[in-house]
Design an enzyme around this catalytic site. Structure first.
Site, PDB file in Angstrom:
ATOM      1  N   ASN A  16     -87.143  24.511  26.212  1.00  0.00           N
ATOM      2  CA  ASN A  16     -87.358  24.719  27.610  1.00  0.00           C
ATOM      3  C   ASN A  16     -88.352  26.529  28.135  1.00  0.00           C
ATOM      4  OD1 ASN A  16     -85.783  27.135  28.083  1.00  0.00           O
ATOM      5  ND2 ASN A  16     -84.967  26.039  30.311  1.00  0.00           N
ATOM      6  N   ASP A  68     -61.864  34.233  19.266  1.00  0.00           N
ATOM      7  CA  ASP A  68     -62.295  35.877  19.376  1.00  0.00           C
ATOM      8  C   ASP A  68     -61.088  37.320  19.493  1.00  0.00           C
ATOM      9  OD1 ASP A  68     -64.937  36.676  19.221  1.00  0.00           O
ATOM     10  OD2 ASP A  68     -63.353  37.933  21.212  1.00  0.00           O
ATOM     11  N   GLU A  98     -59.731  34.573  15.173  1.00  0.00           N
ATOM     12  CA  GLU A  98     -60.655  36.445  13.777  1.00  0.00           C
ATOM     13  C   GLU A  98     -59.536  36.710  13.971  1.00  0.00           C
ATOM     14  OE1 GLU A  98     -65.236  38.788  15.007  1.00  0.00           O
ATOM     15  OE2 GLU A  98     -63.127  38.181  16.498  1.00  0.00           O
ATOM     16  N   ASP A 144     -81.124  26.936  24.204  1.00  0.00           N
ATOM     17  CA  ASP A 144     -80.050  26.780  24.558  1.00  0.00           C
ATOM     18  C   ASP A 144     -79.631  25.275  23.928  1.00  0.00           C
ATOM     19  OD1 ASP A 144     -82.907  24.495  24.496  1.00  0.00           O
ATOM     20  OD2 ASP A 144     -83.785  25.946  25.836  1.00  0.00           O
ATOM     21  N   HIS A 185     -72.397  35.545  12.823  1.00  0.00           N
ATOM     22  CA  HIS A 185     -73.205  36.336  13.730  1.00  0.00           C
ATOM     23  C   HIS A 185     -72.941  38.179  14.085  1.00  0.00           C
ATOM     24  CE1 HIS A 185     -69.462  35.316  15.385  1.00  0.00           C
ATOM     25  NE2 HIS A 185     -69.907  36.618  17.272  1.00  0.00           N
ATOM     26  N   ASP A 186     -71.890  38.048  13.430  1.00  0.00           N
ATOM     27  CA  ASP A 186     -71.723  39.962  13.147  1.00  0.00           C
ATOM     28  C   ASP A 186     -72.005  40.046  11.487  1.00  0.00           C
ATOM     29  OD1 ASP A 186     -70.474  40.042  15.289  1.00  0.00           O
ATOM     30  OD2 ASP A 186     -68.634  38.776  14.591  1.00  0.00           O
ATOM     31  N   ASP A 201     -84.863  26.730  21.091  1.00  0.00           N
ATOM     32  CA  ASP A 201     -84.921  27.263  23.108  1.00  0.00           C
ATOM     33  C   ASP A 201     -86.147  25.515  23.202  1.00  0.00           C
ATOM     34  OD1 ASP A 201     -86.154  27.964  25.197  1.00  0.00           O
ATOM     35  OD2 ASP A 201     -87.470  28.643  24.879  1.00  0.00           O
ATOM     36  N   ASP A 247     -66.155  28.153  21.254  1.00  0.00           N
ATOM     37  CA  ASP A 247     -65.242  29.822  20.706  1.00  0.00           C
ATOM     38  C   ASP A 247     -64.847  30.532  22.714  1.00  0.00           C
ATOM     39  OD1 ASP A 247     -65.886  32.489  19.750  1.00  0.00           O
ATOM     40  OD2 ASP A 247     -67.027  32.045  19.133  1.00  0.00           O
ATOM     41  N   ASP A 259     -88.195  29.767  27.450  1.00  0.00           N
ATOM     42  CA  ASP A 259     -87.965  31.155  28.226  1.00  0.00           C
ATOM     43  C   ASP A 259     -87.234  31.872  26.926  1.00  0.00           C
ATOM     44  OD1 ASP A 259     -85.101  30.425  27.465  1.00  0.00           O
ATOM     45  OD2 ASP A 259     -84.784  30.191  29.019  1.00  0.00           O
TER      46      ASP A 259
HETATM   47  C1  NOJ Z   1     -65.736  39.323  17.988  1.00  0.00           C
HETATM   48  C2  NOJ Z   1     -66.646  38.285  17.922  1.00  0.00           C
HETATM   49  O1  NOJ Z   1     -67.481  37.466  16.938  1.00  0.00           O
HETATM   50  C3  NOJ Z   1     -68.346  39.736  18.771  1.00  0.00           C
HETATM   51  O2  NOJ Z   1     -69.567  39.297  18.535  1.00  0.00           O
HETATM   52  C4  NOJ Z   1     -67.791  39.983  19.832  1.00  0.00           C
HETATM   53  O3  NOJ Z   1     -69.007  41.482  20.098  1.00  0.00           O
HETATM   54  C5  NOJ Z   1     -66.631  40.965  19.709  1.00  0.00           C
HETATM   55  N1  NOJ Z   1     -65.240  39.804  19.131  1.00  0.00           N
HETATM   56  C6  NOJ Z   1     -66.374  40.484  20.644  1.00  0.00           C
HETATM   57  O4  NOJ Z   1     -66.595  40.072  21.447  1.00  0.00           O
END
Ligand code: NOJ
Length: 559
Positions: free
Chosen positions: A23, A199, A256, A29, A329-330, A21, A98, A25
């Site tokens: 700034n 995605d 993906e 960013d 991130h998942d 970050d 993405d 908040d």
């Molecule tokens: C896969 C993404 O990696 C995930 O983070 C997202 O929630 C779903 N697709 C829906 O876009």
């Protein structure tokens, strides 16, 4: 195998909200990313994959896009983005965006219009169906719990959303929608970006009959996967996309593809199929899943993990290209999932890095993985921000009667927020991520695990990753060597060879025990040299028969 730059590259994923970050908040960013480009250059990565930075109401942290050609207010402006692209390129780092086009946000102007009437120009950009027997058009459940259909009273119809109610699925059956997407992609590519991570791109083609799906024991809804995943028509769309857009640029693409099998991947990412460069398969991420999927997973079995990864290595050999990842991130943090984030934190993180980066494919590093960041256990469910976690908690605990403890354990082990805590830059308040109040709590272990303490420490995980990336540049065999598994049934050791002109022997101990490594095949060599290890070097006479220390990894070059 054809040689190309994207096979030889290492990709680093940034989840901008949690990266840096600038700034105050509390939200990461784009200027924050620019500040850290030198850090990434120092690490030695080639490409950044940016999780979505587009305008979004953030129902799913940017995976719900309301304007594909503008930047989310919290992240900055298009000017900031152009600056990022320029600064990254000037350091020789490429930027991959993405691309989230299975669905948009319900606040996208196309959907706002689409809702208005059945003859609106944008009506068929989305998937609308009338009620069936007074109920939803079919029994599909969404990935984020509940029905995959939402009723809209304006036109007395339902729209499909395979993810949240605020993520209506786009209708790829409509050529006009496809053309809009291709134009948008072209706009970004003409700006100079270097590719796309797509995605759930294997969800775009759907069975137009929209049949009910199987209802598995205990589930409240039917499973949409046989109707919406890896359908032949998705390949037609991707070939069209390739022809109209991708083939015109020298870029990298990764799709993906949950549920994709080897045969699917050979089509999506075949050397000559003219679709994508590679896919993210999910099989190795699903090891240990229980009856409630990831929420009640059992401890993973190494034999199973090896079987899956070896199958992908040999299955795609000479025909398609693998992506390599432990984290994104998942997914939970790998050192907590497949390693040991306590006593062997440093050693096991290095072992896991070696095991992955020595495989054939393009490696992905998820932000913080290079620091050995770990899972987090927040005390209260209210500390969690992820829509998947929040909705699943409601479904499993409030609707289906599982206990609070059951669900919290599931979240601690596999919840997506494990990956989304802010990057631990230093040991100052909030880990140096923000001067404000972070949008999600920082992992309390930031005082010991952080970048500042690792950058100049030759023994750090960071410097080990750096070394791995350098070795990859110096040893073509790491990229193109053919993979062969050793000791398939060994419960603690993951060992394999890579063969090009010479051979690499990669041995990884996935346990806290000292274990005997004894090769189960004859490995011919006259000389051996240790290329890499996560312990103090040790002279070994016979490198096909030796004792591995806890979580030890060793890579030998054999001639
Ligand atoms: C896969 C993404 O990696 C995930 O983070 C997202 O929630 C779903 N697709 C829906 O876009």
């Amino acid at each position: 195998m054809k040689k190309t730059w994207w096979k030889e590259s290492v990709i680093y994923q940034i989840y901008p909200r949690s990266f840096k970050d600038s700034n105050g908040d509390g939200i990461g960013d784009i200027p924050g990313i620019i500040e850290k480009l030198d850090y990434l250059k120092n690490l030695g990565i080639d490409i950044i994959w940016l999780s979505p930075v587009y305008k979004s109401p953030n129902d799913d942290n940017g995976y719900d896009i309301s304007d594909y050609q503008d930047i989310m207010d919290e992240f900055g402006t298009l000017k900031d983005f152009d600056e990022l692209l320029k600064e990254a390129h000037s350091r020789g780092i490429k930027i991959v965006m993405d691309l989230v086009v299975n669905h948009s946000s319900d606040e996208h102007k196309w959907f706002v219009e689409s809702k208005k009437s059945i003859d609106n120009k944008y009506r068929d950009y989305y998937i609308w169906r009338p009620a069936k027997d007074g109920k939803e058009p079919n029994n599909w459940g969404s990935c984020f719990s509940g029905s995959a259909w939402k009723y809209d009273e304006t036109t007395n119809m339902y729209f499909l959303h395979l993810f949240s109610k605020k993520q209506p699925d786009l209708n790829w059956n409509n050529p006009e929608l496809r053309e809009e997407v291709y134009n948008m992609m072209t706009w970004w590519l003409d700006k100079g970006i270097d590719g796309f991570r797509m995605d759930v791109i294997n969800f775009i083609g759907k069975d137009q009959a929209f049949p009910d799906g199987t209802v598995y024991p205990g589930a409240l809804n039917g499973d949409f996967s046989t109707s919406c995943m890896n359908k032949p028509v998705s390949h037609e769309y991707l070939k069209e996309m390739n022809d109209k857009v991708l083939s015109k640029y020298d870029i990298v693409t990764v799709g993906e593809a949950p549920g994709a099998q080897i045969e699917d991947a050979k089509k999506y990412a075949g050397e000559n199929t003219k679709e994508l460069n590679m896919v993210f398969q999910f099989e190795h991420m699903d090891v240990g899943n229980g009856s409630e999927g990831k929420w009640n997973s059992l401890p993973f079995k190494l034999v199973e993990l090896k079987k899956i990864l070896a199958k992908w290595q040999t299955g795609l050999q000479d025909e398609a290209w693998n992506s390599l990842y432990w984290n994104n991130h998942d997914q939970p943090r790998v050192v907590s999932r497949f390693g040991n984030d306590k006593e062997y934190w440093n050693i096991s993180a290095k072992m896991l890095a070696t095991c992955l980066h020595m495989l054939q494919g393009t490696p992905f590093i998820y932000q913080g993985e290079e620091l050995g960041m770990t899972n987090v256990s927040f005390e209260s469910i209210d500390d969690y921000k992820d829509i998947e976690i929040i909705n699943a908690y409601d479904e499993l605990v409030n609707q289906r009667g599982f206990s609070h403890e059951f669900m919290m354990n599931g979240i601690y082990g596999r919840g997506r927020d494990n990956a989304r805590t802010p990057i631990q830059w230093d040991d100052s308040e909030n880990a140096g991520f923000t001067t404000g109040s972070p949008w999600i709590k920082v992992n309390p272990n930031y005082r010991t695990i952080n970048a500042a303490s690792q950058i100049n420490d030759p023994n750090s995980i960071f410097n080990y990753y750096k070394l791995l990336l350098r070795l990859r540049k110096e040893n073509e065999i790491m990229v193109y060597g053919k993979f062969d598994l050793l000791l398939a049934d060994h419960e603690q050791i993951f060992a394999y060879t890579r063969t090009l002109e010479e051979k690499l022997l990669v041995v990884c101990n996935f346990s806290a025990d000292a274990v005997d490594f004894k090769a189960d095949q004859t490995i011919n060599y006259s000389t051996h040299k240790l290329l890499l290890s996560n312990y103090e070097q040790m002279e070994r006479q016979d490198i096909t028969n030796f004792v591995l220390r806890p979580y030890e990894t060793a890579v030998y070059v054999l001639n």
